[in-house]
Design a protein around this motif. Structure first.
Motif, PDB file in Angstrom:
ATOM      1  N   ARG A   1       0.827  -1.206   0.000  1.00 20.53           N
ATOM      2  CA  ARG A   1       0.000   0.000   0.000  1.00 20.53           C
ATOM      3  C   ARG A   1       0.860   1.255   0.000  1.00 20.53           C
ATOM      4  O   ARG A   1       0.620   2.204  -0.752  1.00 20.53           O
ATOM      5  CB  ARG A   1      -0.919   0.004   1.236  1.00 20.53           C
ATOM      6  CG  ARG A   1      -1.955  -1.093   1.213  1.00 20.53           C
ATOM      7  CD  ARG A   1      -2.782  -1.100   2.492  1.00 20.53           C
ATOM      8  NE  ARG A   1      -2.018  -1.577   3.651  1.00 20.53           N
ATOM      9  CZ  ARG A   1      -2.546  -1.832   4.845  1.00 20.53           C
ATOM     10  NH1 ARG A   1      -3.849  -1.630   5.040  1.00 20.53           N
ATOM     11  NH2 ARG A   1      -1.815  -2.274   5.832  1.00 20.53           N
ATOM     12  N   GLY A   2       1.898   1.255   0.851  1.00 19.96           N
ATOM     13  CA  GLY A   2       2.780   2.408   0.935  1.00 19.96           C
ATOM     14  C   GLY A   2       3.577   2.593  -0.349  1.00 19.96           C
ATOM     15  O   GLY A   2       3.796   3.726  -0.800  1.00 19.96           O
TER      16      GLY A   2
ATOM     17  N   MET B   1       2.638   1.656  -3.436  1.00 22.57           N
ATOM     18  CA  MET B   1       1.753   2.161  -4.489  1.00 22.57           C
ATOM     19  C   MET B   1       1.344   3.612  -4.227  1.00 22.57           C
ATOM     20  O   MET B   1       1.242   4.410  -5.163  1.00 22.57           O
ATOM     21  CB  MET B   1       0.515   1.270  -4.607  1.00 22.57           C
ATOM     22  CG  MET B   1       0.818  -0.107  -5.147  1.00 22.57           C
ATOM     23  SD  MET B   1       1.500  -0.069  -6.816  1.00 22.57           S
ATOM     24  CE  MET B   1       0.010   0.222  -7.748  1.00 22.57           C
ATOM     25  N   ALA B   2       1.105   3.952  -2.979  1.00 20.74           N
ATOM     26  CA  ALA B   2       0.736   5.335  -2.647  1.00 20.74           C
ATOM     27  C   ALA B   2       1.876   6.281  -3.021  1.00 20.74           C
ATOM     28  O   ALA B   2       1.656   7.353  -3.593  1.00 20.74           O
ATOM     29  CB  ALA B   2       0.408   5.456  -1.164  1.00 20.74           C
ATOM     30  N   SER B   3       3.108   5.875  -2.708  1.00 19.49           N
ATOM     31  CA  SER B   3       4.265   6.722  -3.015  1.00 19.49           C
ATOM     32  C   SER B   3       4.388   6.936  -4.515  1.00 19.49           C
ATOM     33  O   SER B   3       4.694   8.046  -4.979  1.00 19.49           O
ATOM     34  CB  SER B   3       5.550   6.080  -2.485  1.00 19.49           C
ATOM     35  OG  SER B   3       5.453   5.903  -1.087  1.00 19.49           O
TER      36      SER B   3
ATOM     37  N   CYS C   1       1.898   6.798  -6.706  1.00 21.74           N
ATOM     38  CA  CYS C   1       0.818   7.724  -7.100  1.00 21.74           C
ATOM     39  C   CYS C   1       1.217   9.177  -6.847  1.00 21.74           C
ATOM     40  O   CYS C   1       0.881  10.075  -7.613  1.00 21.74           O
ATOM     41  CB  CYS C   1      -0.444   7.447  -6.295  1.00 21.74           C
ATOM     42  SG  CYS C   1      -1.318   5.962  -6.801  1.00 21.74           S
ATOM     43  N   LEU C   2       1.937   9.405  -5.767  1.00 21.60           N
ATOM     44  CA  LEU C   2       2.322  10.775  -5.403  1.00 21.60           C
ATOM     45  C   LEU C   2       3.479  11.285  -6.258  1.00 21.60           C
ATOM     46  O   LEU C   2       3.852  12.454  -6.162  1.00 21.60           O
ATOM     47  CB  LEU C   2       2.678  10.851  -3.918  1.00 21.60           C
ATOM     48  CG  LEU C   2       1.491  10.684  -2.952  1.00 21.60           C
ATOM     49  CD1 LEU C   2       1.974  10.450  -1.528  1.00 21.60           C
ATOM     50  CD2 LEU C   2       0.569  11.907  -3.003  1.00 21.60           C
TER      51      LEU C   2
ATOM     52  N   ALA D   1       1.266  -4.905  -4.051  1.00 23.02           N
ATOM     53  CA  ALA D   1       1.284  -3.801  -5.015  1.00 23.02           C
ATOM     54  C   ALA D   1       0.549  -4.194  -6.288  1.00 23.02           C
ATOM     55  O   ALA D   1      -0.257  -3.421  -6.824  1.00 23.02           O
ATOM     56  CB  ALA D   1       2.725  -3.393  -5.327  1.00 23.02           C
TER      57      ALA D   1
ATOM     58  N   ILE E   1      -3.278  -4.263  -5.627  1.00 22.90           N
ATOM     59  CA  ILE E   1      -3.857  -2.908  -5.592  1.00 22.90           C
ATOM     60  C   ILE E   1      -4.004  -2.400  -7.012  1.00 22.90           C
ATOM     61  O   ILE E   1      -5.023  -1.859  -7.412  1.00 22.90           O
ATOM     62  CB  ILE E   1      -2.946  -1.950  -4.785  1.00 22.90           C
ATOM     63  CG1 ILE E   1      -3.017  -2.303  -3.301  1.00 22.90           C
ATOM     64  CG2 ILE E   1      -3.346  -0.491  -4.999  1.00 22.90           C
ATOM     65  CD1 ILE E   1      -1.974  -1.599  -2.456  1.00 22.90           C
ATOM     66  N   ASN E   2      -2.949  -2.625  -7.785  1.00 23.64           N
ATOM     67  CA  ASN E   2      -2.930  -2.145  -9.151  1.00 23.64           C
ATOM     68  C   ASN E   2      -4.057  -2.736  -9.979  1.00 23.64           C
ATOM     69  O   ASN E   2      -4.737  -2.016 -10.726  1.00 23.64           O
ATOM     70  CB  ASN E   2      -1.577  -2.496  -9.748  1.00 23.64           C
ATOM     71  CG  ASN E   2      -1.338  -1.730 -11.004  1.00 23.64           C
ATOM     72  OD1 ASN E   2      -1.718  -2.182 -12.061  1.00 23.64           O
ATOM     73  ND2 ASN E   2      -0.763  -0.558 -10.883  1.00 23.64           N
TER      74      ASN E   2
END
Lengths: 362, 362
Positions: free
Chosen positions: A227-228, A230-232, A234-235, A352, A355-356
């Motif tokens: 999660r972290g 993929m979030a990174s 995205c950012l 990852a 999530i994707n």
């Protein structure tokens, strides 16, 4: 999606860097296992002597044929007086008594020139041993050192806690910048306005840095799983650097008491303290932090305070008590697990990808 | 991917909530425009009287047929002595002098029962006016109030800054919990251990809360664009609540000086202060914060300090000087833009979709 300019530069399969945790955490097995599992293992050489530095590099080379890296602390000038040391010892002596340690009222004042000579020796070794990647914390080395390292085709990574620091890293010639969010465990890498550390959460820090610099940005702080990662991404980050997540792995050299403290902590238990080393760092609140809290802004700077507390931290470890150890941890201890490096990285990539695929929308 | 249990509960197109900023920011036009654009507009009613509360609800209803919400401050008990007020006035009087305001040495001490009566009146109005959604800050209302609101089919949202607070919200019957990261601008919503606010970055806070509660989690703090929305969703949130991003919109009622301050700030300029209201809040560092810094932990609690600084904030606004205004802002001011609500939401969804399609991997 997990392959990008950064994985290409580092020549790794996954955009996952193991944070270079100094002080014995990054054993050669840990570093090599991360690299063997497709990430980038990093030697935390901040506290190593030149001899130890060379030894560990050689050891890691024996254990992996994949790229790995090393992290060095850029020495900062510091001032200290006999009086400051006396006063710090006054606060530390009651703790020494609790640990059955000898009382102290002085210490050999460290010399900046000696510290800098050690750093230059380490740089020389990194070049001689052809370590593929070298990262820096607490500042940016001189233009001369950077030029020498680049001459040897060593990929350079800097650390930043603000947009200004990221820009300084880019201007100095760093190939990659690691942005350290307020969530991060261990020492703050801030090097501009040292006293007033910059505490920006990753949700804010990553996109603001990405919009300003052109080099790949790596996110560090509180990232523990897919999660972290993929979030990174995205950012706008190209990858992540994870410390606490690797610290509790079976291959890590962290004390079992330290690992257990993280595995049993919650997100409200970490605090910033400068009592252990003289530099601000995030760790789990314990007796030492609480007892020193009132004095902490008066204590001598790094590396003086670090040297002063060495006997205390050592004795606390030897006595298997967490009371006076530096229990560095990021803000996500609830997500920490005890497993092998290889299974951690595999799990992360699985998460990852999941999530994707869940996220895809028309 | 942007439709989920939360958008269903709220009956909105996009998982975007406009943060209920009290103090005149959330004009009826702002609230209605957010709802008309597919998000959830929220009235920040924390400082409104019952009469004003009803008026604004009626106004918003005229401007949108879409769901909207309202936020109320849950009253906290407070203690204050004449001496504390005298001493706070001593710090504030030199500032009053700079603004050509009358000196003060006392004030009518607010009464908790009166504050609570106002809150109960507001609850009654929310039910009478059938506001579809009601959110709370600074605590959780009584079981009785929650039961009454649920009886009217009003969707309830609580605020949490830690896992413990999120769990309390879920147990109390909240339908949704907004988790406020350390990045967030304005008041900290912390309500457990009020003094020692919990400052967890969203990268850490979101997944740790998501793993613990079963109700939908909304992320708040530093989120300004499609990157923040997608990152929050990767971390397990069902949506985002954005304050600063809407504060600089043309429809917002924030003072132009406040908007300009955000549009010209960088991520290092926001700080936590309790000098304006007696509660910790994040805003852009200005003369007031700096002048009060040394005293800030001694100042009276909310709402006493808030009442004490009212004349100062008002005069600073009237004189168009940012020196003594509360310039609330999250940690991402570099990402703030001046545009209409509709174009902001459209841009955000475009960005989210683009990230999503770029990310897809086999």
């Amino acid at each position: 999606m997990l392959n990008n300019k950064m994985t290409e530069l580092l020549n790794v399969k996954y955009p996952i860097i193991q944070a270079p945790m100094a002080g014995g955490v990054t054993t050669s097995t840990l570093v090599a296992e991360v690299s063997n599992s497709g990430g980038l293992g990093m030697i935390g050489a901040g506290y190593l002597s030149p001899v130890q530095t060379r030894e560990q590099i050689k050891e890691v080379k024996q254990l992996t044929s994949h790229p790995f890296g090393i992290n060095l602390f850029v020495p900062n000038e510091f001032m200290v007086t006999e009086k400051q040391i006396k006063s710090a010892n006054q606060f530390l002596n009651p703790i020494r008594q609790q640990l059955n340690l000898e009382q102290k009222d002085s210490m050999d004042i460290p010399n900046y020139n000696d510290v800098y000579e050690t750093f230059k020796e380490q740089i020389k070794i990194v070049m001689e041993e052809n370590v593929p990647i070298c990262s820096f914390t607490f500042g940016i080395p001189s233009n001369e050192i950077i030029a020498d390292l680049k001459e040897c085709n060593i990929i350079l990574m800097g650390t930043a806690t603000s947009v200004r620091e990221a820009v300084k890293n880019e201007k100095a010639g760093m190939d990659i910048v690691v942005v350290q969010g307020s969530e991060a465990g261990g020492h703050r890498g801030s090097f501009i306005d040292g006293d007033q550390e910059s505490l920006i959460g990753l949700m804010s820090l990553i996109p603001q840095v990405v919009d300003t610099v052109n080099i790949p940005v790596v996110a560090a702080g509180g990232i523990m799983d897919g999660r972290g990662l993929m979030a990174s991404i995205c950012l706008g980050a190209k990858g992540v650097q994870m410390g606490t997540a690797f610290l509790t792995c079976v291959e890590s050299g962290a004390h079992e008491v330290h690992k257990d403290a993280i595995l049993n902590a919650n997100e409200e238990e970490t605090v910033l303290t400068r009592s252990f080393s003289g530099k601000w760092a995030r760790g789990i609140k314990n007796k030492f932090i609480l007892e020193m809290q009132k004095q902490e802004t008066l204590l001598p700077d790094y590396p003086v305070q670090n040297t002063l507390t060495q006997d205390i931290r050592k004795a606390s470890s030897a006595q298997n008590t967490q009371d006076f150890m530096s229990l560095w941890s990021g803000q996500s201890p609830r997500l920490a697990t005890s497993q092998t490096v290889n299974s951690l990285i595999k799990k992360l990539i699985r998460e990852a990808k999941k999530i994707n695929s869940n996220m895809y929308m028309e």
